[in-house]
Design an enzyme around this catalytic site. Structure first.
Site, PDB file in Angstrom:
ATOM      1  N   HIS A 203       2.835  -0.080  11.274  1.00 42.19           N
ATOM      2  CA  HIS A 203       2.906   0.600   9.970  1.00 42.19           C
ATOM      3  C   HIS A 203       1.620   1.320   9.566  1.00 42.19           C
ATOM      4  CE1 HIS A 203       0.775  -2.951   8.520  1.00 42.19           C
ATOM      5  NE2 HIS A 203       0.381  -2.189   7.526  1.00 42.19           N
TER       6      HIS A 203
HETATM    7  C1  UD1 Z   1      -0.165  -0.459   2.433  1.00 44.62           C
HETATM    8  C2  UD1 Z   1      -1.670  -0.658   2.630  1.00 44.62           C
HETATM    9  C3  UD1 Z   1      -1.929  -1.406   3.934  1.00 44.62           C
HETATM   10  C4  UD1 Z   1      -1.083  -2.667   4.022  1.00 44.62           C
HETATM   11  C5  UD1 Z   1       0.380  -2.305   3.830  1.00 44.62           C
HETATM   12  C6  UD1 Z   1       1.314  -3.495   3.917  1.00 44.62           C
HETATM   13  C7  UD1 Z   1      -2.970   1.165   1.594  1.00 44.62           C
HETATM   14  C8  UD1 Z   1      -3.830   2.344   1.854  1.00 44.62           C
HETATM   15  N1  UD1 Z   1      -2.386   0.622   2.684  1.00 44.62           N
HETATM   16  O1  UD1 Z   1       0.273   0.462   3.411  1.00 44.62           O
HETATM   17  O2  UD1 Z   1      -3.293  -1.752   4.000  1.00 44.62           O
HETATM   18  O3  UD1 Z   1      -1.255  -3.295   5.291  1.00 44.62           O
HETATM   19  O4  UD1 Z   1       0.525  -1.684   2.550  1.00 44.62           O
HETATM   20  O5  UD1 Z   1       2.653  -3.082   4.043  1.00 44.62           O
HETATM   21  O6  UD1 Z   1      -2.850   0.737   0.467  1.00 44.62           O
HETATM   22  N2  UD1 Z   1       7.483   3.042   1.154  1.00 44.62           N
HETATM   23  C9  UD1 Z   1       8.800   2.818   0.856  1.00 44.62           C
HETATM   24  N3  UD1 Z   1       9.100   1.700   0.140  1.00 44.62           N
HETATM   25  C10 UD1 Z   1       8.169   0.830  -0.301  1.00 44.62           C
HETATM   26  C11 UD1 Z   1       6.824   1.103   0.001  1.00 44.62           C
HETATM   27  C12 UD1 Z   1       6.487   2.199   0.736  1.00 44.62           C
HETATM   28  O7  UD1 Z   1       9.672   3.561   1.231  1.00 44.62           O
HETATM   29  O8  UD1 Z   1       8.524  -0.158  -0.950  1.00 44.62           O
HETATM   30  C13 UD1 Z   1       7.129   4.213   1.979  1.00 44.62           C
HETATM   31  C14 UD1 Z   1       6.759   5.435   1.216  1.00 44.62           C
HETATM   32  O9  UD1 Z   1       7.365   6.525   1.811  1.00 44.62           O
HETATM   33  C15 UD1 Z   1       5.259   5.522   1.381  1.00 44.62           C
HETATM   34  C16 UD1 Z   1       5.019   4.822   2.689  1.00 44.62           C
HETATM   35  O10 UD1 Z   1       6.055   3.863   2.820  1.00 44.62           O
HETATM   36  O11 UD1 Z   1       4.804   6.840   1.391  1.00 44.62           O
HETATM   37  C17 UD1 Z   1       3.693   4.140   2.766  1.00 44.62           C
HETATM   38  O12 UD1 Z   1       3.489   3.292   1.656  1.00 44.62           O
HETATM   39  P1  UD1 Z   1       2.020   3.120   1.034  1.00 44.62           P
HETATM   40  O13 UD1 Z   1       2.124   2.574  -0.307  1.00 44.62           O
HETATM   41  O14 UD1 Z   1       1.236   4.356   1.254  1.00 44.62           O
HETATM   42  O15 UD1 Z   1       1.320   2.047   1.883  1.00 44.62           O
HETATM   43  P2  UD1 Z   1       1.651   1.227   3.197  1.00 44.62           P
HETATM   44  O16 UD1 Z   1       1.790   2.105   4.375  1.00 44.62           O
HETATM   45  O17 UD1 Z   1       2.761   0.270   2.951  1.00 44.62           O
END
Ligand code: UD1
Length: 351
Positions: A203
Site C-alpha cells: 500500500h
Molecule cells: C496512510 C499512511 C500510511 C499508513 C497507512 C495505513 C500517510 C501519508 N500514509 O496511507 O503511513 O501506513 O495509512 O493504511 O498518512 N482510500 C479509500 N478508503 C479509505 C482510505 C483511503 O478508498 O478508507 C483510498 C483513497 O483513494 C486515498 C488512498 O486510498 O487516496 C490513500 O489513502 P491515504 O489517506 O492517502 O493514505 P494511505 O495510503 O492509506
C-alpha cells in the site's frame, strides 16, 4: 486532566485501543478521528472489533493530495482543540493525521505526546518520513518503541522528553490473538490451511504509484508455488487499474478486500511467509513467528533485520524469489523485551 487522542488511519486505531482503555481509567478522554480512512473495512470495523469508544469527533477530511489532506485536518483539529481545551494531545505513528494533530496542538500551545517517536527510514521521499521528523520536533513527550528510535532522536540533537516506553501494537496483539484464534473464520472462508499459503500486502505510495515497481513485485509470484492471499488496500486497487496491470496479476494471487484486525492476525500467524510494505506487519510477523519479506528499500524497524526474521528486498523480482526460498523454513524467532508497553510509566510521566 483531559487527554485528546488524534487518529485517522488503520494502524492508529490498533495503537489507540490498548492506550485508550488505560487512559479512561484515570483521565478524561476525547477521541478525534480525522476521517483520513473512511471505508467501513478501513475504519469502523476496527473500532468495533477493538472495542474503542465511538470517536467524539469525526472531521471527515477524506482523501486528497498530501498537503490538501493535511491542510484540511489542521483547520478542523484547531477548531476542536479550541473548544475542548485538552491538557495533552496524543498522536500515533507517521500518517498525515499524526502530523496535522501535532502541528495544530503545538500551535495551540497544547503539549503533544508522540507514540512511535524516533523512527526513521532516512528516505525523505516518503511522506511518512516527513511526518515523523516534523512531529518529533514539536512534541513534548517522545515515546519510543525501540532503543534505535532513541539513538535516532539523540543524533538529531533532541535531548529532552525521550522515553523508551514499548510498543502499543504488541499490547494490542497480545490482547487480541486468543480472541482471534477463537472467533476468526477467515481460514475456513478462504479455504486455506496453516502454512499452505503466503500473505501479501502492498500500500505504500513508493510501490503503488510506480508502475515499474508494481510490475516487478507481482512478477515474482509467478515463480512462487503457493497461493498468495492479498487483502488489497484501495490505493493498490486504484493503481492496478490505472496502470492496466490487472491482466498481469499471476493466477496464484487471490485479491480480497481489506480484512479486519482479528482476521489479519490469523492470516499472519498461519501464512508460510508474509510479503509486505507495511510497517506494523513487519513487527506482527515477528511476534506471530512468521518470516517476513519486506517490499521496500529500507525499514524503520532495523532490529528485525538484525534478528534475521525480516529481510529487505525492495521491488526486485529475483530477490523476492530467492529470499522466499531462504526464509520460508525459518524457525528461530527471538522477541526482545523492550516491546512490552509500560502503561504505569506513561501515566506517571503525563500526570
Ligand atoms: C496512510 C499512511 C500510511 C499508513 C497507512 C495505513 C500517510 C501519508 N500514509 O496511507 O503511513 O501506513 O495509512 O493504511 O498518512 N482510500 C479509500 N478508503 C479509505 C482510505 C483511503 O478508498 O478508507 C483510498 C483513497 O483513494 C486515498 C488512498 O486510498 O487516496 C490513500 O489513502 P491515504 O489517506 O492517502 O493514505 P494511505 O495510503 O492509506
Amino acid at each position: 486532566m483531559k487527554i485528546a487522542n488524534i487518529v485517522g488511519a488503520r494502524p492508529q486505531f490498533i495503537k489507540l485501543a490498548p492506550l485508550s482503555s488505560e487512559i479512561r481509567e484515570d483521565f478524561e478522554e476525547v477521541i478525534i478521528h480525522t476521517g483520513q480512512h473512511y471505508d467501513v473495512n478501513m475504519s469502523r470495523s476496527f473500532f468495533e472489533t477493538l472495542q474503542i469508544p465511538k470517536p467524539d469527533y469525526n472531521l471527515e477530511v477524506g482523501s486528497g493530495s498530501q498537503s490538501a489532506q493535511t491542510g484540511k485536518m489542521l483547520k478542523r483539529i484547531e477548531d476542536v482543540l479550541s473548544y475542548e481545551q485538552p491538557d495533552l494531545v496524543i498522536v500515533y505513528g507517521d500518517t498525515n493525521s499524526t502530523l496535522a494533530g501535532a502541528i495544530s496542538s503545538s500551535k495551540s500551545h497544547i503539549p503533544v505526546g508522540h507514540m512511535e517517536a524516533g523512527l526513521r527510514s532516512f528516505n525523505r521521499q516518503m511522506p511518512e518520513e516527513i511526518n515523523r521528523i516534523c512531529t518529533d520536533k514539536v512534541s513534548k513527550y517522545l515515546f519510543c518503541p525501540t532503543p534505535t528510535a532513541i539513538d535516532n532522536l539523540q543524533s538529531e540533537g533532541i535531548e529532552r522528553g525521550i522515553f523508551l516506553i514499548g510498543d502499543l501494537m504488541f499490547e494490542a496483539l497480545k490482547k487480541n490473538i486468543q480472541i482471534a484464534r477463537q472467533n476468526s473464520s477467515i481460514l475456513e472462508n478462504l479455504n486455506v490451511k496453516d502454512n499452505d499459503f503466503c500473505l501479501l500486502t502492498i500500500h505504500r505510495a513508493e510501490n503503488t504509484n510506480c508502475k515499474e515497481r508494481l510490475k516487478s513485485i507481482i512478477a515474482a509470484f509467478e515463480e512462487i508455488d503457493r497461493e498468495i492471499i492479498f487483502p488489497a488496500h484501495p490505493r493498490f486497487q486504484k493503481y492496478l487499474h490505472k496502470y492496466k496491470l490487472d491482466a498481469q496479476l499471476p493466477d496464484n494471487i487471490r485479491l480480497i478486500d481489506p480484512v479486519d484486525y482479528l482476521d489479519i492476525l490469523i492470516l499472519q500467524e498461519n501464512a508460510e511467509v508474509i510479503f509486505t510494505d507495511s510497517g506494523g506487519m513487519q513487527k506482527e510477523a515477528l511476534w506471530l513467528k512468521t518470516p517476513c519479506i519486506t517490499l521496500r528499500d529500507e525499514t524503520e524497524w532495523i532490529e528485525l533485520i538484525q534478528l534475521e526474521t525480516n529481510t529487505l528486498v525492495g521491488a526486485d523480482t529475483e530477490k523476492i524469489i530467492d529470499n522466499y526460498k531462504k526464509m520460508k523454513d525459518l524457525t528461530e524467532f527471538q522477541i526482545p523485551d523492550y516491546y512490552e508497553f509500560d502503561f504505569q510509566k506513561f501515566k506517571s510521566l503525563v500526570s
